[in-house]
Design an enzyme around this catalytic site. Structure first.
Site, PDB file in Angstrom:
ATOM      1  NE  ARG A  63     -12.598  -5.925  32.220  1.00  0.00           N
ATOM      2  CZ  ARG A  63     -11.399  -6.433  32.450  1.00  0.00           C
ATOM      3  NH1 ARG A  63     -10.973  -6.607  33.689  1.00  0.00           N
ATOM      4  NH2 ARG A  63     -10.600  -6.786  31.458  1.00  0.00           N
ATOM      5  CD  GLU A 100       1.974  -8.906  22.368  1.00  0.00           C
ATOM      6  OE1 GLU A 100       1.088  -8.541  23.159  1.00  0.00           O
ATOM      7  OE2 GLU A 100       2.863  -8.157  21.935  1.00  0.00           O
TER       8      GLU A 100
END
Ligand code: AMP
Length: 178
Positions: A63, A100
């Site tokens: 994006r 993560e």
């Protein structure tokens, strides 16, 4: 500017549990689909950076390409693409960064920037800041200068700015909580 930003915020859509349980995905497709608001987004960013002497806008897959390429055109700057591994055809630099769970990597062409090029890093959203920090590392490898890191959306509660220090960070829209 506040009124314009409020209009953008109104069309950003929350998608709970996408792409994984527990993530609230900020969907900018309604903003991109509205010609007036898409233009407003790019114009607000262009107004800020017109006087910053930006040589190159660097867009992060995927994006970041949409926002970054339109902004580069508006600024009359070049556009440099940073992609996931294995997508770029020429010789690349690579940097890995922690997620993560596990790690990921980004690549840039070795000739994407001239040394000392003034580079504006652009993505749609900053969350933890890991992706944009990896982009700053690639700019350093190419001996460019990071002017600023710019985002349409900042998830402020995740403190991504901290990870980008000492580089300046700008965002149009902030969310203080999920
Ligand atoms: P981060 O590295 O944690 O700052 O994540 C930023 C990258 O992941 C950007 O390329 C975003 O497009 C994407 N991203 C992370 N979290 C979200 C979210 N909640 N909604 C939409 N995109 C996200």
């Amino acid at each position: 500017m506040e009124k314009e930003v409020a209009e953008l915020r109104r069309v950003i859509r929350d998608i709970p549990n996408f792409p994984k349980p527990g993530i609230v995905f900020k969907d900018i497709t309604p903003l991109l689909g509205n010609g007036e608001l898409f233009k407003q987004t790019i114009d607000l960013l262009a107004d800020r950076y017109r006087s910053h002497g930006v040589d190159m806008v660097l867009g992060i897959e995927s994006r970041g390409f949409i926002i970054g390429a339109a902004l580069a055109y508006r600024l009359g700057a070049g556009f440099c693409i940073v992609r996931k591994p294995g997508k770029l055809p020429y010789e690349t630099h690579r940097t890995t960064y922690e997620l993560e769970y596990g790690s990921d990597a980004l690549e840039v062409h070795r000739d994407a920037l001239l040394p000392q090029a003034r580079v504006l890093i652009v993505d749609d959203l900053i969350a933890t800041g890991g992706t944009a920090a990896a982009a700053t590392a690639l700019v350093s490898k190419l001996e460019g200068e990071v002017v600023e890191c710019a985002f349409v959306i900042e998830l402020s509660f995740l403190n991504g700015r901290e990870k980008l220090k000492p580089y300046p960070v700008f965002s149009l829209i902030q969310y203080d909580s999920e």
